[in-house]
Design a protein around this motif. Structure first.
Motif, PDB file in Angstrom:
ATOM      1  N   ARG A  18       0.829  -1.203   0.000  1.00 21.40           N
ATOM      2  CA  ARG A  18       0.000   0.000   0.000  1.00 21.40           C
ATOM      3  C   ARG A  18       0.867   1.259   0.000  1.00 21.40           C
ATOM      4  O   ARG A  18       0.552   2.238  -0.677  1.00 21.40           O
ATOM      5  N   GLN A  19       1.941   1.228   0.775  1.00 23.31           N
ATOM      6  CA  GLN A  19       2.844   2.381   0.805  1.00 23.31           C
ATOM      7  C   GLN A  19       3.505   2.592  -0.553  1.00 23.31           C
ATOM      8  O   GLN A  19       3.635   3.726  -1.026  1.00 23.31           O
ATOM      9  N   GLU A  20       3.935   1.497  -1.189  1.00 23.80           N
ATOM     10  CA  GLU A  20       4.550   1.596  -2.509  1.00 23.80           C
ATOM     11  C   GLU A  20       3.562   2.143  -3.544  1.00 23.80           C
ATOM     12  O   GLU A  20       3.919   2.988  -4.363  1.00 23.80           O
ATOM     13  N   VAL A  21       2.331   1.651  -3.505  1.00 24.92           N
ATOM     14  CA  VAL A  21       1.314   2.127  -4.444  1.00 24.92           C
ATOM     15  C   VAL A  21       1.048   3.612  -4.213  1.00 24.92           C
ATOM     16  O   VAL A  21       0.935   4.393  -5.169  1.00 24.92           O
ATOM     17  N   ALA A  22       0.960   4.020  -2.961  1.00 25.09           N
ATOM     18  CA  ALA A  22       0.741   5.441  -2.658  1.00 25.09           C
ATOM     19  C   ALA A  22       1.895   6.290  -3.183  1.00 25.09           C
ATOM     20  O   ALA A  22       1.681   7.376  -3.746  1.00 25.09           O
ATOM     21  N   GLN A  23       3.113   5.796  -3.037  1.00 25.38           N
ATOM     22  CA  GLN A  23       4.277   6.540  -3.530  1.00 25.38           C
ATOM     23  C   GLN A  23       4.258   6.610  -5.059  1.00 25.38           C
ATOM     24  O   GLN A  23       4.514   7.676  -5.637  1.00 25.38           O
ATOM     25  N   LEU A  24       3.951   5.510  -5.706  1.00 27.18           N
ATOM     26  CA  LEU A  24       3.878   5.514  -7.169  1.00 27.18           C
ATOM     27  C   LEU A  24       2.781   6.453  -7.661  1.00 27.18           C
ATOM     28  O   LEU A  24       2.970   7.181  -8.633  1.00 27.18           O
ATOM     29  N   ARG A  25       1.646   6.451  -6.989  1.00 22.17           N
ATOM     30  CA  ARG A  25       0.567   7.366  -7.370  1.00 22.17           C
ATOM     31  C   ARG A  25       1.011   8.813  -7.227  1.00 22.17           C
ATOM     32  O   ARG A  25       0.680   9.660  -8.053  1.00 22.17           O
ATOM     33  N   SER A  26       1.750   9.107  -6.169  1.00 27.43           N
ATOM     34  CA  SER A  26       2.185  10.492  -5.970  1.00 27.43           C
ATOM     35  C   SER A  26       3.134  10.933  -7.091  1.00 27.43           C
ATOM     36  O   SER A  26       3.126  12.084  -7.490  1.00 27.43           O
ATOM     37  N   TYR A  27       3.940  10.002  -7.618  1.00 33.18           N
ATOM     38  CA  TYR A  27       4.832  10.353  -8.724  1.00 33.18           C
ATOM     39  C   TYR A  27       4.070  10.493 -10.033  1.00 33.18           C
ATOM     40  O   TYR A  27       4.317  11.392 -10.818  1.00 33.18           O
ATOM     41  N   VAL A  28       3.155   9.583 -10.274  1.00 35.85           N
ATOM     42  CA  VAL A  28       2.432   9.560 -11.546  1.00 35.85           C
ATOM     43  C   VAL A  28       1.399  10.686 -11.618  1.00 35.85           C
ATOM     44  O   VAL A  28       1.271  11.356 -12.633  1.00 35.85           O
ATOM     45  N   LEU A  29       0.685  10.912 -10.547  1.00 33.84           N
ATOM     46  CA  LEU A  29      -0.404  11.878 -10.561  1.00 33.84           C
ATOM     47  C   LEU A  29       0.017  13.256 -10.079  1.00 33.84           C
ATOM     48  O   LEU A  29      -0.790  14.178 -10.061  1.00 33.84           O
ATOM     49  N   LYS A  30       1.263  13.411  -9.704  1.00 32.32           N
ATOM     50  CA  LYS A  30       1.764  14.672  -9.169  1.00 32.32           C
ATOM     51  C   LYS A  30       1.907  15.700 -10.291  1.00 32.32           C
ATOM     52  O   LYS A  30       2.442  15.400 -11.349  1.00 32.32           O
TER      53      LYS A  30
END
Length: 87
Positions: A18-30
């Motif tokens: 979940r932490q990894e997915v949240a981090q990836l989302r922050s990079y992709v959707l940032k």
């Protein structure tokens, strides 16, 4: 006992995922934002004064934030006034 250990291990792995997915989302959707934050107003004023002081240089139009950062970094490396690049 084995089931409890296995469940705890799986819960730990789920938490990491979940932490990894949240981090990836922050990079992709940032949005495209400078990681160092916004430029301080004093810095912007100083750069504008440097550009104005050099009357021989043509007017500089920065088309993107990346173009602005690139020109500033080049000028810092060379310790010279910012010049309009030939395109």
């Amino acid at each position: 006992m084995y089931k409890m250990n296995k469940i705890a291990a799986l819960e730990g792995e789920i938490k990491k995922l979940r932490q990894e997915v949240a981090q990836l989302r922050s990079y992709v959707l940032k949005p495209d934002v400078d990681p160092e934050g916004e430029y301080r107003p004093e810095f912007v004023r100083k750069i504008k004064q440097i550009v104005k002081a050099d009357r021989n240089s043509p007017k500089i139009e920065f088309t993107t934030a990346e173009d602005f950062r690139r020109r500033i970094n080049e000028a810092r490396r060379l310790h010279q006034p910012i010049r309009k690049s030939s395109r």
